[in-house]
Design a protein around this motif. Structure first.
Motif, PDB file in Angstrom:
ATOM      1  N   VAL A 190       0.900  -1.329  -0.029  1.00  0.00           N
ATOM      2  CA  VAL A 190       0.086  -0.039   0.086  1.00  0.00           C
ATOM      3  C   VAL A 190       0.913   1.279  -0.141  1.00  0.00           C
ATOM      4  O   VAL A 190       1.637   1.552   0.960  1.00  0.00           O
ATOM      5  CB  VAL A 190      -1.029   0.062   1.165  1.00  0.00           C
ATOM      6  N   ILE A 191       0.612   2.091  -1.028  1.00  0.00           N
ATOM      7  CA  ILE A 191       1.571   3.216  -1.356  1.00  0.00           C
ATOM      8  C   ILE A 191       0.953   4.448  -1.066  1.00  0.00           C
ATOM      9  O   ILE A 191      -0.017   4.739  -1.724  1.00  0.00           O
ATOM     10  CB  ILE A 191       2.480   2.992  -2.591  1.00  0.00           C
ATOM     11  N   SER A 192       1.212   5.443  -0.132  1.00  0.00           N
ATOM     12  CA  SER A 192       0.367   6.634   0.214  1.00  0.00           C
ATOM     13  C   SER A 192       1.243   7.431   0.987  1.00  0.00           C
ATOM     14  O   SER A 192       2.062   7.116   1.592  1.00  0.00           O
ATOM     15  CB  SER A 192      -1.132   6.163   1.094  1.00  0.00           C
ATOM     16  N   ASP A 193       0.669   8.773   0.839  1.00  0.00           N
ATOM     17  CA  ASP A 193       1.178   9.803   1.841  1.00  0.00           C
ATOM     18  C   ASP A 193       0.690   9.672   3.265  1.00  0.00           C
ATOM     19  O   ASP A 193       0.942  10.487   4.096  1.00  0.00           O
ATOM     20  CB  ASP A 193       1.121  11.207   1.409  1.00  0.00           C
ATOM     21  N   TYR A 194      -0.364   8.689   3.482  1.00  0.00           N
ATOM     22  CA  TYR A 194      -0.864   8.709   4.946  1.00  0.00           C
ATOM     23  C   TYR A 194      -1.552   9.822   5.591  1.00  0.00           C
ATOM     24  O   TYR A 194      -0.841  10.087   6.710  1.00  0.00           O
ATOM     25  CB  TYR A 194      -0.069   7.756   5.575  1.00  0.00           C
ATOM     26  N   TYR A 195      -2.144  11.006   4.928  1.00  0.00           N
ATOM     27  CA  TYR A 195      -2.359  12.017   5.693  1.00  0.00           C
ATOM     28  C   TYR A 195      -3.919  11.655   6.476  1.00  0.00           C
ATOM     29  O   TYR A 195      -5.021  12.445   6.240  1.00  0.00           O
ATOM     30  CB  TYR A 195      -2.792  13.132   4.562  1.00  0.00           C
ATOM     31  N   GLU A 196      -3.747  10.982   7.317  1.00  0.00           N
ATOM     32  CA  GLU A 196      -4.847  10.708   8.663  1.00  0.00           C
ATOM     33  C   GLU A 196      -4.006  10.525   9.685  1.00  0.00           C
ATOM     34  O   GLU A 196      -2.844  10.193   9.683  1.00  0.00           O
ATOM     35  CB  GLU A 196      -5.623   9.360   8.079  1.00  0.00           C
ATOM     36  N   SER A 197      -4.897  10.527  10.730  1.00  0.00           N
ATOM     37  CA  SER A 197      -4.020  10.068  12.247  1.00  0.00           C
ATOM     38  C   SER A 197      -3.627   8.560  11.975  1.00  0.00           C
ATOM     39  O   SER A 197      -4.042   7.775  11.499  1.00  0.00           O
ATOM     40  CB  SER A 197      -5.186  10.210  13.159  1.00  0.00           C
ATOM     41  N   ALA A 198      -2.413   8.441  12.877  1.00  0.00           N
ATOM     42  CA  ALA A 198      -1.929   7.146  13.037  1.00  0.00           C
ATOM     43  C   ALA A 198      -2.809   6.139  13.348  1.00  0.00           C
ATOM     44  O   ALA A 198      -2.896   4.893  12.928  1.00  0.00           O
ATOM     45  CB  ALA A 198      -0.716   6.963  13.918  1.00  0.00           C
ATOM     46  N   GLU A 199      -3.835   6.444  14.329  1.00  0.00           N
ATOM     47  CA  GLU A 199      -4.923   5.430  14.647  1.00  0.00           C
ATOM     48  C   GLU A 199      -5.670   5.061  13.446  1.00  0.00           C
ATOM     49  O   GLU A 199      -5.958   3.739  13.373  1.00  0.00           O
ATOM     50  CB  GLU A 199      -5.512   6.077  15.803  1.00  0.00           C
ATOM     51  N   GLU A 200      -6.068   6.060  12.746  1.00  0.00           N
ATOM     52  CA  GLU A 200      -7.090   5.646  11.508  1.00  0.00           C
ATOM     53  C   GLU A 200      -6.230   4.792  10.595  1.00  0.00           C
ATOM     54  O   GLU A 200      -6.964   4.081  10.087  1.00  0.00           O
ATOM     55  CB  GLU A 200      -7.649   6.936  10.993  1.00  0.00           C
ATOM     56  N   VAL A 201      -5.054   5.250  10.364  1.00  0.00           N
ATOM     57  CA  VAL A 201      -4.281   4.575   9.275  1.00  0.00           C
ATOM     58  C   VAL A 201      -4.347   2.990   9.759  1.00  0.00           C
ATOM     59  O   VAL A 201      -4.322   2.149   8.851  1.00  0.00           O
ATOM     60  CB  VAL A 201      -2.887   5.015   9.181  1.00  0.00           C
ATOM     61  N   VAL A 202      -3.834   2.678  11.150  1.00  0.00           N
ATOM     62  CA  VAL A 202      -3.389   1.240  11.463  1.00  0.00           C
ATOM     63  C   VAL A 202      -4.980   0.569  11.496  1.00  0.00           C
ATOM     64  O   VAL A 202      -4.775  -0.402  10.954  1.00  0.00           O
ATOM     65  CB  VAL A 202      -3.090   1.523  12.742  1.00  0.00           C
ATOM     66  N   ALA A 203      -6.009   1.296  11.690  1.00  0.00           N
ATOM     67  CA  ALA A 203      -7.229   0.648  11.639  1.00  0.00           C
ATOM     68  C   ALA A 203      -7.795   0.393  10.361  1.00  0.00           C
ATOM     69  O   ALA A 203      -8.519  -0.555  10.062  1.00  0.00           O
ATOM     70  CB  ALA A 203      -8.512   1.501  12.475  1.00  0.00           C
ATOM     71  N   ALA A 204      -7.348   1.092   9.286  1.00  0.00           N
ATOM     72  CA  ALA A 204      -7.630   0.918   7.822  1.00  0.00           C
ATOM     73  C   ALA A 204      -7.203  -0.526   7.306  1.00  0.00           C
ATOM     74  O   ALA A 204      -7.803  -0.979   6.477  1.00  0.00           O
ATOM     75  CB  ALA A 204      -7.263   2.164   6.976  1.00  0.00           C
ATOM     76  N   PHE A 205      -6.271  -0.952   8.111  1.00  0.00           N
ATOM     77  CA  PHE A 205      -5.859  -2.158   7.428  1.00  0.00           C
ATOM     78  C   PHE A 205      -6.289  -3.320   7.909  1.00  0.00           C
ATOM     79  O   PHE A 205      -6.080  -4.635   7.652  1.00  0.00           O
ATOM     80  CB  PHE A 205      -4.261  -2.346   7.951  1.00  0.00           C
ATOM     81  N   ASP A 206      -7.534  -3.230   8.882  1.00  0.00           N
ATOM     82  CA  ASP A 206      -8.106  -4.490   9.614  1.00  0.00           C
ATOM     83  C   ASP A 206      -8.562  -5.434   8.546  1.00  0.00           C
ATOM     84  O   ASP A 206      -8.303  -6.482   8.734  1.00  0.00           O
ATOM     85  CB  ASP A 206      -9.103  -3.901  10.257  1.00  0.00           C
ATOM     86  N   GLY A 207      -9.166  -5.117   7.413  1.00  0.00           N
ATOM     87  CA  GLY A 207      -9.691  -6.046   6.387  1.00  0.00           C
ATOM     88  C   GLY A 207      -8.894  -6.690   5.865  1.00  0.00           C
ATOM     89  O   GLY A 207      -9.074  -8.213   5.498  1.00  0.00           O
ATOM     90  N   LEU A 208      -7.697  -6.084   5.590  1.00  0.00           N
ATOM     91  CA  LEU A 208      -6.591  -6.925   4.497  1.00  0.00           C
ATOM     92  C   LEU A 208      -5.937  -7.855   5.839  1.00  0.00           C
ATOM     93  O   LEU A 208      -5.567  -8.881   5.568  1.00  0.00           O
ATOM     94  CB  LEU A 208      -5.647  -6.071   4.077  1.00  0.00           C
ATOM     95  N   GLY A 277       2.427   1.549  15.232  1.00  0.00           N
ATOM     96  CA  GLY A 277       1.178   1.083  15.193  1.00  0.00           C
ATOM     97  C   GLY A 277       0.815  -0.240  14.140  1.00  0.00           C
ATOM     98  O   GLY A 277       0.374  -1.143  14.519  1.00  0.00           O
ATOM     99  N   LEU A 278       1.553   0.085  13.066  1.00  0.00           N
ATOM    100  CA  LEU A 278       1.318  -0.846  12.020  1.00  0.00           C
ATOM    101  C   LEU A 278       2.542  -2.022  12.304  1.00  0.00           C
ATOM    102  O   LEU A 278       1.959  -3.203  12.290  1.00  0.00           O
ATOM    103  CB  LEU A 278       2.011  -0.420  10.518  1.00  0.00           C
ATOM    104  N   GLY A 279       3.470  -1.779  13.075  1.00  0.00           N
ATOM    105  CA  GLY A 279       4.544  -3.003  13.282  1.00  0.00           C
ATOM    106  C   GLY A 279       3.644  -3.691  14.357  1.00  0.00           C
ATOM    107  O   GLY A 279       3.968  -4.942  14.243  1.00  0.00           O
ATOM    108  N   GLY A 280       3.174  -3.273  15.225  1.00  0.00           N
ATOM    109  CA  GLY A 280       2.264  -3.997  16.256  1.00  0.00           C
ATOM    110  C   GLY A 280       1.408  -4.811  15.733  1.00  0.00           C
ATOM    111  O   GLY A 280       1.029  -5.973  16.473  1.00  0.00           O
ATOM    112  N   ARG A 281       0.747  -4.577  14.561  1.00  0.00           N
ATOM    113  CA  ARG A 281      -0.210  -5.377  13.817  1.00  0.00           C
ATOM    114  C   ARG A 281       0.455  -6.442  12.831  1.00  0.00           C
ATOM    115  O   ARG A 281      -0.181  -7.035  12.054  1.00  0.00           O
ATOM    116  CB  ARG A 281      -1.170  -4.593  13.123  1.00  0.00           C
ATOM    117  N   GLY A 282       1.881  -6.353  12.750  1.00  0.00           N
ATOM    118  CA  GLY A 282       2.478  -7.181  11.755  1.00  0.00           C
ATOM    119  C   GLY A 282       2.689  -6.595  10.111  1.00  0.00           C
ATOM    120  O   GLY A 282       2.893  -7.170   9.235  1.00  0.00           O
ATOM    121  N   VAL A 283       2.415  -5.278  10.229  1.00  0.00           N
ATOM    122  CA  VAL A 283       2.456  -4.538   8.935  1.00  0.00           C
ATOM    123  C   VAL A 283       3.860  -4.074   8.817  1.00  0.00           C
ATOM    124  O   VAL A 283       4.295  -3.197   9.605  1.00  0.00           O
ATOM    125  CB  VAL A 283       1.367  -3.388   8.643  1.00  0.00           C
TER     126      VAL A 283
END
Length: 313
Positions: A190-208, A277-283
């Motif tokens: 996933v390639i992005s500039d991630y202009y959201e809060s870190a919490e929102e970005v981390v939660a966005a990966f839940d489905g994948l 946050g992402l590292g803690g989820r295995g991303v």
């Protein structure tokens, strides 16, 4: 041209053919490796390549040497046959560039190079282009889709500034749609500039993550966005400048000289929050500004694949 120039974004930006760019980057990257993690000792012969200092002499093809009087190494491919999908943010904020190439151009080079490299490993490859909460283009993973992916990337553009911005549901909506569209588990970049809060970005990966996919999050920013150093940019005044939100068109008047220290700290905290946050989820979180040579990203990708392959053995 040297191999280094094949992975320099500024040099690559002068080439109009994205397919050529991707293949040049991959060939230059592979030629710089003494060996590849995924070029092992399986029974599937891949190709010959010239011997380089440091290669295992046990892999020399002596029969070919007898015919050509040149040393060549035999390479074999591991039979991975995995799915790889590049998910690229094409929102308006990705069109920003200060002194180099835009974030979107860098993302296209990166996605194209990763896709070409994955296909060289015999993976099925696909593409997802998303913007403002929805998928714009989707190419399902297939062994025959490399050129299709590169063509879609070459045509990728942010929404026209003349059109009003739609409802922005953030990163979560398109990644949720992507998770629903993907069947077999695979690797998603996933390639992005991630202009959201870190919490929102981390939660966005839940489905994948729920679908069992391996995920790499490439965080792409312009160096000026990282440091708020706009020296030399047209219309820039360090003591007072007007900034325009590329997504909404909103205006903001600030003094960069006064805001720079607090801004840099906020960016550092944002990146640290994403990494943690992402590292803690295995991303796997990988930061790359638009001046970062593309072989860095390919190396991180290769290292990630190696690590996952070892953990599964």
């Amino acid at each position: 041209m040297t191999t280094a120039r094949f992975v320099d974004p500024a040099a690559l930006a002068r080439l109009a053919n994205l397919s050529l760019v991707a293949k040049m980057v991959v060939q230059g990257f592979i030629s710089g490796l003494h060996r590849s993690t995924f070029l092992g000792r399986s029974i599937d012969f891949a190709e010959h390549r010239p011997y380089m200092p440091g290669d295992d002499i046990r892999r020399l093809d002596w029969r070919l040497f007898a015919r050509s009087d040149r040393f060549h190494v035999k390479e074999f491919e591991a039979d991975t046959n995995a799915n790889f999908v590049a998910a690229v943010d094409i929102s308006r904020s990705m069109d920003f560039a200060c002194r180099g190439i835009s974030k979107l151009d860098y993302a296209r080079f990166l996605a194209g190079s990763l896709t070409a490299f994955s296909r060289s490993q015999r993976d099925r490859v696909g593409l997802c282009l998303f913007d403002q909460g929805e998928i714009v283009e989707f190419v399902p993973p297939s062994a025959r889709h490399l050129e299709t992916v590169l063509q879609h990337l070459a045509r990728a553009r942010p929404p026209s500034s003349a059109s009003p911005p739609g409802p922005d549901e953030g990163l979560a909506a398109p990644l949720r749609q992507l998770a629903a569209a993907l069947g077999r588990r695979g690797l998603v970049a996933v390639i992005s500039d991630y202009y959201e809060s870190a919490e929102e970005v981390v939660a966005a990966f839940d489905g994948l993550l729920a679908g069992g996919h391996d995920i790499m999050a490439f965080h792409v920013l312009d160096p000026a966005e990282r440091d708020l150093d706009l020296a030399g940019a047209d219309g820039f005044d360090d003591h007072g400048s007007r900034f325009v939100d590329l997504e909404t068109g909103a205006l903001l008047d600030i003094s960069p000289a006064r805001a720079r220290s607090a801004y840099r700290e906020a960016i550092r905290e944002h990146c640290a929050g994403l990494r943690s946050g992402l590292g803690g989820r295995g991303v796997d979180y990988i930061f790359a500004d638009t001046a970062t040579p593309l072989d860095f990203a390919l190396f991180q990708y290769l290292k990630e694949r190696e690590g996952r392959a070892r953990r599964r053995r």
